[in-house]
Design a protein around this motif. Structure first.
Motif, PDB file in Angstrom:
ATOM      1  N   LYS A  21      -6.550  57.039  82.959  1.00 35.82           N
ATOM      2  CA  LYS A  21      -6.820  55.779  83.634  1.00 35.82           C
ATOM      3  C   LYS A  21      -5.813  55.572  84.765  1.00 35.82           C
ATOM      4  CE  LYS A  21      -8.733  53.666  79.522  1.00 35.82           C
ATOM      5  NZ  LYS A  21      -8.546  52.650  78.490  1.00 35.82           N
ATOM      6  N   ILE A  22      -6.161  54.716  85.704  1.00 35.36           N
ATOM      7  CA  ILE A  22      -5.303  54.458  86.857  1.00 35.36           C
ATOM      8  C   ILE A  22      -4.534  53.155  86.630  1.00 35.36           C
ATOM      9  CG2 ILE A  22      -5.231  54.105  89.346  1.00 35.36           C
ATOM     10  CD1 ILE A  22      -6.181  56.848  88.646  1.00 35.36           C
ATOM     11  N   LYS A  23      -3.214  53.244  86.765  1.00 31.22           N
ATOM     12  CA  LYS A  23      -2.341  52.090  86.556  1.00 31.22           C
ATOM     13  C   LYS A  23      -1.822  51.605  87.904  1.00 31.22           C
ATOM     14  CE  LYS A  23       1.640  52.660  84.524  1.00 31.22           C
ATOM     15  NZ  LYS A  23       2.719  52.894  83.561  1.00 31.22           N
ATOM     16  N   ALA A  24      -1.792  50.281  88.113  1.00 31.24           N
ATOM     17  CA  ALA A  24      -1.352  49.710  89.382  1.00 31.24           C
ATOM     18  C   ALA A  24      -0.452  48.518  89.123  1.00 31.24           C
ATOM     19  CB  ALA A  24      -2.555  49.290  90.212  1.00 31.24           C
ATOM     20  N   ASN A  25       0.269  48.115  90.160  1.00 34.04           N
ATOM     21  CA  ASN A  25       1.118  46.935  90.075  1.00 34.04           C
ATOM     22  C   ASN A  25       0.333  45.703  90.515  1.00 34.04           C
ATOM     23  OD1 ASN A  25       3.476  48.325  89.256  1.00 34.04           O
ATOM     24  ND2 ASN A  25       3.737  49.032  91.352  1.00 34.04           N
ATOM     25  N   VAL A  26       0.744  44.546  90.025  1.00 30.79           N
ATOM     26  CA  VAL A  26       0.094  43.292  90.371  1.00 30.79           C
ATOM     27  C   VAL A  26       0.594  42.843  91.744  1.00 30.79           C
ATOM     28  CG1 VAL A  26      -0.365  40.945  89.597  1.00 30.79           C
ATOM     29  CG2 VAL A  26       0.011  42.740  87.927  1.00 30.79           C
ATOM     30  N   ALA A  27      -0.293  42.276  92.552  1.00 34.58           N
ATOM     31  CA  ALA A  27       0.041  41.856  93.909  1.00 34.58           C
ATOM     32  C   ALA A  27       0.636  40.442  93.917  1.00 34.58           C
ATOM     33  CB  ALA A  27      -1.204  41.902  94.784  1.00 34.58           C
ATOM     34  N   TYR A  28       1.099  40.020  95.080  1.00 33.36           N
ATOM     35  CA  TYR A  28       1.615  38.662  95.353  1.00 33.36           C
ATOM     36  C   TYR A  28       2.888  38.346  94.564  1.00 33.36           C
ATOM     37  CZ  TYR A  28      -3.161  38.414  96.981  1.00 33.36           C
ATOM     38  OH  TYR A  28      -4.346  38.683  97.607  1.00 33.36           O
ATOM     39  N   LYS A  29       3.807  39.303  94.473  1.00 32.83           N
ATOM     40  CA  LYS A  29       5.061  39.070  93.748  1.00 32.83           C
ATOM     41  C   LYS A  29       6.289  39.241  94.621  1.00 32.83           C
ATOM     42  CE  LYS A  29       4.677  42.217  90.655  1.00 32.83           C
ATOM     43  NZ  LYS A  29       4.831  43.074  89.471  1.00 32.83           N
ATOM     44  N   ARG A  30       6.134  39.440  95.925  1.00 37.17           N
ATOM     45  CA  ARG A  30       7.266  39.852  96.750  1.00 37.17           C
ATOM     46  C   ARG A  30       8.067  38.686  97.311  1.00 37.17           C
ATOM     47  NH1 ARG A  30       7.628  44.162  94.302  1.00 37.17           N
ATOM     48  NH2 ARG A  30       6.124  45.785  94.757  1.00 37.17           N
ATOM     49  N   HIS A  31       7.407  37.686  97.868  1.00 38.45           N
ATOM     50  CA  HIS A  31       8.138  36.565  98.464  1.00 38.45           C
ATOM     51  C   HIS A  31       7.258  35.329  98.372  1.00 38.45           C
ATOM     52  CE1 HIS A  31       5.611  36.669 102.092  1.00 38.45           C
ATOM     53  NE2 HIS A  31       5.651  37.967 101.942  1.00 38.45           N
ATOM     54  N   GLY A  32       7.854  34.167  98.653  1.00 40.87           N
ATOM     55  CA  GLY A  32       7.109  32.912  98.557  1.00 40.87           C
ATOM     56  C   GLY A  32       6.791  32.532  97.131  1.00 40.87           C
TER      57      GLY A  32
END
Length: 65
Positions: A21-32
């Motif tokens: 399976k393909i594992k990915a990181n969750v988005a919208y965690k960098r700033h703000g």
């Protein structure tokens, strides 16, 4: 026949689990993050497994995964 190339962007952003399976990181965690709800920040911790439809697209760019 020459070796196929792996997309560098895909190589950096995704990884393959032991079962394929393909594992990915969750988005919208960098700033703000101060304006984001605490529940959203909690749920965005760690990583997640892509659905089958998205995994097919990503696997095209990872020929040796």
């Amino acid at each position: 026949m020459p070796k196929m190339k792996t997309k560098s962007a895909v190589k950096k952003r995704f990884s393959v689990t032991g079962t394929g399976k393909i594992k990915a990181n969750v988005a919208y965690k960098r700033h703000g993050l101060s304006k984001r709800p605490q529940q959203m920040k909690r749920q965005a911790r760690g990583s997640f497994v892509l659905c089958d439809a998205d995994a097919i697209i990503v696997k095209k760019f990872m020929p040796y995964a």
